[in-house]
Design an enzyme around this catalytic site. Structure first.
Site, PDB file in Angstrom:
ATOM      1  N   TYR A  76     -11.653  12.697  -3.992  1.00  0.00           N
ATOM      2  CA  TYR A  76     -12.653  12.772  -3.005  1.00  0.00           C
ATOM      3  C   TYR A  76     -13.556  13.993  -2.797  1.00  0.00           C
ATOM      4  O   TYR A  76     -13.355  14.986  -3.513  1.00  0.00           O
ATOM      5  CB  TYR A  76     -11.743  13.177  -1.594  1.00  0.00           C
ATOM      6  CG  TYR A  76     -10.953  12.065  -0.780  1.00  0.00           C
ATOM      7  CD1 TYR A  76     -11.685  10.813  -0.378  1.00  0.00           C
ATOM      8  CD2 TYR A  76      -9.667  12.332  -0.796  1.00  0.00           C
ATOM      9  CE1 TYR A  76     -10.857   9.960   0.230  1.00  0.00           C
ATOM     10  CE2 TYR A  76      -8.940  11.310   0.044  1.00  0.00           C
ATOM     11  CZ  TYR A  76      -9.560  10.049   0.542  1.00  0.00           C
ATOM     12  OH  TYR A  76      -8.668   9.212   1.083  1.00  0.00           O
ATOM     13  N   GLU A 122      -6.336  14.553   5.041  1.00  0.00           N
ATOM     14  CA  GLU A 122      -5.699  15.834   5.741  1.00  0.00           C
ATOM     15  C   GLU A 122      -6.651  16.993   5.421  1.00  0.00           C
ATOM     16  O   GLU A 122      -6.079  18.146   5.238  1.00  0.00           O
ATOM     17  CB  GLU A 122      -4.405  15.865   5.214  1.00  0.00           C
ATOM     18  CG  GLU A 122      -3.443  14.740   5.612  1.00  0.00           C
ATOM     19  CD  GLU A 122      -3.414  13.529   4.785  1.00  0.00           C
ATOM     20  OE1 GLU A 122      -3.814  12.478   5.632  1.00  0.00           O
ATOM     21  OE2 GLU A 122      -3.271  13.311   3.482  1.00  0.00           O
ATOM     22  N   ASN A 180     -14.130   5.297   3.964  1.00  0.00           N
ATOM     23  CA  ASN A 180     -12.632   5.491   3.827  1.00  0.00           C
ATOM     24  C   ASN A 180     -11.880   4.726   4.781  1.00  0.00           C
ATOM     25  O   ASN A 180     -11.803   5.137   5.825  1.00  0.00           O
ATOM     26  CB  ASN A 180     -12.143   6.849   3.463  1.00  0.00           C
ATOM     27  CG  ASN A 180     -10.729   6.974   2.975  1.00  0.00           C
ATOM     28  OD1 ASN A 180     -10.217   6.113   1.947  1.00  0.00           O
ATOM     29  ND2 ASN A 180      -9.644   7.659   3.721  1.00  0.00           N
ATOM     30  N   GLU A 181     -10.955   3.732   4.658  1.00  0.00           N
ATOM     31  CA  GLU A 181      -9.961   3.298   5.637  1.00  0.00           C
ATOM     32  C   GLU A 181     -10.905   2.874   6.946  1.00  0.00           C
ATOM     33  O   GLU A 181     -10.449   3.315   7.875  1.00  0.00           O
ATOM     34  CB  GLU A 181      -9.070   4.065   5.986  1.00  0.00           C
ATOM     35  CG  GLU A 181      -7.819   4.141   4.821  1.00  0.00           C
ATOM     36  CD  GLU A 181      -6.489   4.676   5.123  1.00  0.00           C
ATOM     37  OE1 GLU A 181      -6.332   5.480   6.022  1.00  0.00           O
ATOM     38  OE2 GLU A 181      -5.553   4.656   4.327  1.00  0.00           O
ATOM     39  N   GLU A 261      -4.481   3.606  -2.872  1.00  0.00           N
ATOM     40  CA  GLU A 261      -3.450   4.809  -2.392  1.00  0.00           C
ATOM     41  C   GLU A 261      -1.871   4.413  -2.291  1.00  0.00           C
ATOM     42  O   GLU A 261      -1.533   3.737  -1.345  1.00  0.00           O
ATOM     43  CB  GLU A 261      -4.013   5.432  -1.028  1.00  0.00           C
ATOM     44  CG  GLU A 261      -5.243   5.811  -0.882  1.00  0.00           C
ATOM     45  CD  GLU A 261      -5.313   6.551   0.327  1.00  0.00           C
ATOM     46  OE1 GLU A 261      -4.572   6.645   1.345  1.00  0.00           O
ATOM     47  OE2 GLU A 261      -6.333   7.277   0.555  1.00  0.00           O
ATOM     48  N   TYR A 326       2.729  17.597  -0.954  1.00  0.00           N
ATOM     49  CA  TYR A 326       2.757  16.166  -0.845  1.00  0.00           C
ATOM     50  C   TYR A 326       4.369  15.756  -1.399  1.00  0.00           C
ATOM     51  O   TYR A 326       4.337  14.418  -1.677  1.00  0.00           O
ATOM     52  CB  TYR A 326       1.604  15.508  -1.241  1.00  0.00           C
ATOM     53  CG  TYR A 326       1.102  14.240  -0.545  1.00  0.00           C
ATOM     54  CD1 TYR A 326       0.497  14.309   0.524  1.00  0.00           C
ATOM     55  CD2 TYR A 326       1.566  12.933  -1.084  1.00  0.00           C
ATOM     56  CE1 TYR A 326       0.010  13.329   1.127  1.00  0.00           C
ATOM     57  CE2 TYR A 326       1.151  11.972  -0.510  1.00  0.00           C
ATOM     58  CZ  TYR A 326       0.402  12.120   0.691  1.00  0.00           C
ATOM     59  OH  TYR A 326       0.018  10.804   1.299  1.00  0.00           O
TER      60      TYR A 326
END
Ligand SMILES: *[C@@H]1O[C@H](CO)[C@@H](O)[C@H](O)[C@H]1NC(C)=O
Ligand SMILES: *[C@@H]1O[C@H](CO)[C@@H](O)[C@H](O)[C@H]1NC(C)=O
Ligand SMILES: *[C@@H]1O[C@H](CO)[C@@H](O)[C@H](O)[C@H]1NC(C)=O
Ligand SMILES: *[C@@H]1O[C@H](CO)[C@@H](O)[C@H](O)[C@H]1NC(C)=O
Ligand SMILES: *[C@@H]1O[C@H](CO)[C@@H](O)[C@H](O)[C@H]1NC(C)=O
Ligand SMILES: *[C@@H]1O[C@H](CO)[C@@H](O)[C@H](O)[C@H]1NC(C)=O
Length: 652
Positions: A76, A122, A180-181, A261, A326
């Site tokens: 990103y 996030e 994004n989304e 993803e 994560y």
């Protein structure tokens, strides 16, 4: 940059002259696949965010990704990381995206670039700069004219830098993601997506594959997909792979199947259990995806760290901790895990794994305990911490109105009457964003917290200073509450009366730490002090000397906070992030070796916001050689379970 550009240009010319087919990357709708240099191509990719890994370790992490058998990495670009103030761009040092791309190229990894403007991730405000909120009514991620103007300006800086790195221009970037989304966002503004499509084409040309990523359902693809942008989906392990790809087929009847993803783990929140997803679950679904010939990106392959103030948050307000481990195949510190080898084995069933050694896990060192000394409280050195001085206003102003985007602002007014009996200080509209440490004339009174603690009782005499040190805990990164204003965003009341006459001190604590916090104090409270000060925001300093005579020091380490409550820590001026052992689940912070030096003592500054152990126990922090990010916490099961379920449904 020249260093790379010249050879690339020269190479391209050579290839043309030799009549070698030019580098190309595209979609073949007949074979339902990508084509690279004229051959069918399927990628296995992994996510790494350069903003979450120290530059010092970029190469190590990329090599480990290469050795896992990955063809590509996905990263990103966080807009707010690069355009920190409107019109001020930073691509230096740890923000040198071009250098990161060069490294990937040298290591033989292709790059899937997720250029934003919005990235979720996030990351604070999903990567959007907080200064956008200076227009209070702005509708982010829509055709709002001011929003588009800012996006256009930013993309005209970023995308021309990226163009030489496109695959067909000799670089590693095979595809570029737009937004994004977007299908998960309420606005559903096709004109906005069309605007981005045009803008990306303008700067990147017609050849590059532009794509979108959305939850794998027709519901999400409805507002997320747009003709001209190749629609891909994202989904978690354990679900129905056939159904998920059928959803992609509803938007793209032909073309390659892509999960952009595929979750290797999951995110954490302060106060909630650490997320763990077993390697077998992921290996099994990965196998199903690959068996189908689909393309996949493992999100995350290495999560890394939310250094400084970069973490995001979700609603109802829950902020993410400093570690972005994560539960990924490479740990936060880049360690090889069981999951790494399990996934590598699956990948090895579908392609030849690269030969050679996998770079080993880097050693960690337990430097032991470091004694800290109290320097003094935030309120004692307000002027030194706030070079611009206070801003006065009848009613409170927000962080953006004060042009302070991160960290802390001290809000001060005076008590309008005697509060001899406990008197309620309240934020009736839940407007403390996000935590306020309250004191009256230096006497601690308690904490107000967004969505959690909207009122406390205070005492003090009329005319006393009422101080609220307000902490921005990270802006919401997902959903409609993305426009997350910080500070006191609505009025406070004292026994029903609205408090007025505020003085607001924007605090440049990072600047002061770099300058040497001790020098701000006339009389640093080296050994004695008011024990009550242990319960108001207070600075502590100490130093860590790297022992001599041991080869290969400094090495990575983790710092733990026995008896401390919540705060921020800097080493040699580098802002490592927030610690909050009182809430968990993260107890230790990762300290990469590159912030340490062995020639002189390392300077440590701690800002403890609530309560240090210093007047009752040992005033120390401890450097240990193992992380602990999964301690038990006062687990808040209800909202979190619902939240996790919603998030997973979004992604199934
Ligand atoms: C997975 O989804 C497909 C397509 O919707 C369906 O036919 C199949 O029965 C599902 N499999 C399972 C195990 O639910
Ligand atoms: C507050 O109390 C003090 C004595 O306790 C008194 O002198 C003063 O007048 C009071 N002030 C107000 C505003 O009531
Ligand atoms: C404040 O004190 C009053 C009287 O003791 C009590 O009724 C009230 O619940 C307290 N409020 C808070 C927020 O503690
Ligand atoms: C505080 O209350 C005043 C008076 O009602 C109002 O004008 C003002 O907008 C409010 N300020 C905030 C930040 O809510
Ligand atoms: C720590 O601070 C001291 C005193 O200001 C300075 O001399 C020293 O160079 C600093 N150490 C590092 C590693 O920056
Ligand atoms: C944390 O993880 C370790 C290793 O997986 C495990 O042994 C331990 O029980 C976990 N602790 C908690 C509190 O979940």
């Amino acid at each position: 940059m020249l260093r790379l550009l010249l050879p690339l240009a020269a190479l391209a010319a050579l290839l043309r002259a030799a009549n070698v087919p030019q580098r190309s990357f595209g979609i073949d709708y007949d074979c339902n696949c990508f084509v690279k240099d004229g051959e069918p191509f399927r990628y296995i990719s992994g996510s790494i965010h350069y903003s979450r890994v120290p530059r010092y370790y970029w190469k190590d992490r990329l090599l480990k990704m290469k050795m896992a058998g990955l063809d590509a990495i996905q990263t990103y670009v966080p807009w707010n990381y690069h355009e920190t103030q409107m019109g001020v761009y930073d691509f230096f040092g740890g923000k040198d995206l071009e250098y990161f791309l060069q490294l990937a190229n040298e290591i033989g990894l292709l790059v899937i670039l997720r250029a934003g403007p919005y990235i979720c991730a996030e990351w604070d405000m999903g990567g959007l700069p907080a200064w956008l909120l200076e227009k209070k009514s702005i509708v982010l991620r829509s055709s709002d004219a001011d929003y588009l103007a800012a996006v256009e300006k930013w993309m005209s800086v970023l995308l021309p830098k990226m163009r030489p790195y496109l695959y067909q221009n000799g670089g590693p970037i095979i595809m570029v993601q737009v937004e994004n989304e977007y299908g998960s966002y309420f606005a559903c503004d096709y004109n906005y997506l069309r605007f981005l499509l045009k803008l990306f084409r303008l700067h990147l040309g017609d050849e590059v594959v532009l794509f979108t990523t959305d939850g794998a359902s027709q519901f999400h693809l409805k507002c997320g997909a747009l003709q001209g942008l190749y629609a891909t989906v994202d989904f978690a392990p354990g679900g129905n792979v056939t159904a998920a790809f059928l959803a992609q087929r509803s938007s793209e009847p032909k073309g390659p199947l892509v999960n952009s993803e595929f979750y290797t783990g999951w995110l954490d929140h302060w106060g909630h259990r650490h997320s763990v997803v077993p390697a077998q679950t992921i290996a099994k679904t990965l196998n199903e995806i690959l068996a189908r010939g689909a393309n996949v990106n493992l999100y995350m392959f290495i999560g890394g760290t939310n250094f400084a103030y970069w973490n995001g948050a979700n609603m109802p307000y829950m902020s993410q901790p400093t570690s972005y481990d994560y539960d990924a195949p490479l740990s936060e510190a880049g360690d090889l895990t069981e999951k790494y080898f399990a996934l590598r084995e699956v990948i090895g069933m579908y392609k030849q794994l690269p030969e050679g050694l996998i770079p080993p896990t880097t050693p960690k060192f337990a430097y032991g305990k470091v004694r800290l000394q109290k320097v003094g409280t935030v309120v004692e050195v307000l002027d030194g911490l706030s070079p611009s001085g206070p801003v006065k206003s009848t009613y409170p102003l927000t962080f953006v109105q004060l042009k302070q985007y991160f960290g802390f602002v001290l809000y001060r007014t005076t008590l309008p009457k005697n509060c001899t009996e406990p008197t309620e200080l309240s934020s009736p509209l839940n407007g403390v964003h996000d935590r306020a440490y309250v004191s009256v004339d230096g006497v601690p009174q308690g904490v107000l917290e967004r969505d959690k603690s909207l009122a406390i009782n205070i005492t003090g005499r009329a005319g006393a200073n009422l101080d609220l040190l307000v902490e921005n805990m990270g802006r919401v990164n997902f959903g409609r509450y993305n426009n997350d204003f910080k500070g006191l965003v609505s009025n406070l009341t004292l026994a029903q009366d609205i408090l007025v006459g505020w003085e607001m001190y924007p605090l440049d604590i990072d600047g002061a730490v770099n300058y040497g916090i001790v020098s701000l104090f006339d009389q640093p409270e080296r050994f004695v002090g008011n024990p009550l000060n242990d319960e108001v925001p207070t600075f502590y300093t100490g130093s860590l000397s790297i022992p001599g005579g041991i080869p290969d020091l400094p090495q990575d380490t983790y710092v733990s906070f026995p008896g401390w409550t919540k705060g921020q820590i800097w080493i040699n001026g580098f802002n490592l992030g927030r610690y909050w052992p009182a809430r968990g689940p993260q107890l230790t912070l990762y300290v990469p070796r590159n912030v340490l030096v062995s020639s002189v003592p390392n300077n440590i500054t701690v800002l403890e916001l609530e309560r240090s152990p210093c007047s009752t126990q040992a005033c120390e922090i401890e450097f240990v050689d193992e992380p602990n990010i999964n301690a038990t916490t006062q687990y808040e099961s209800y909202d979190h379970q619902l939240f996790v379920r919603d998030m997973w449904l979004t992604h199934l």
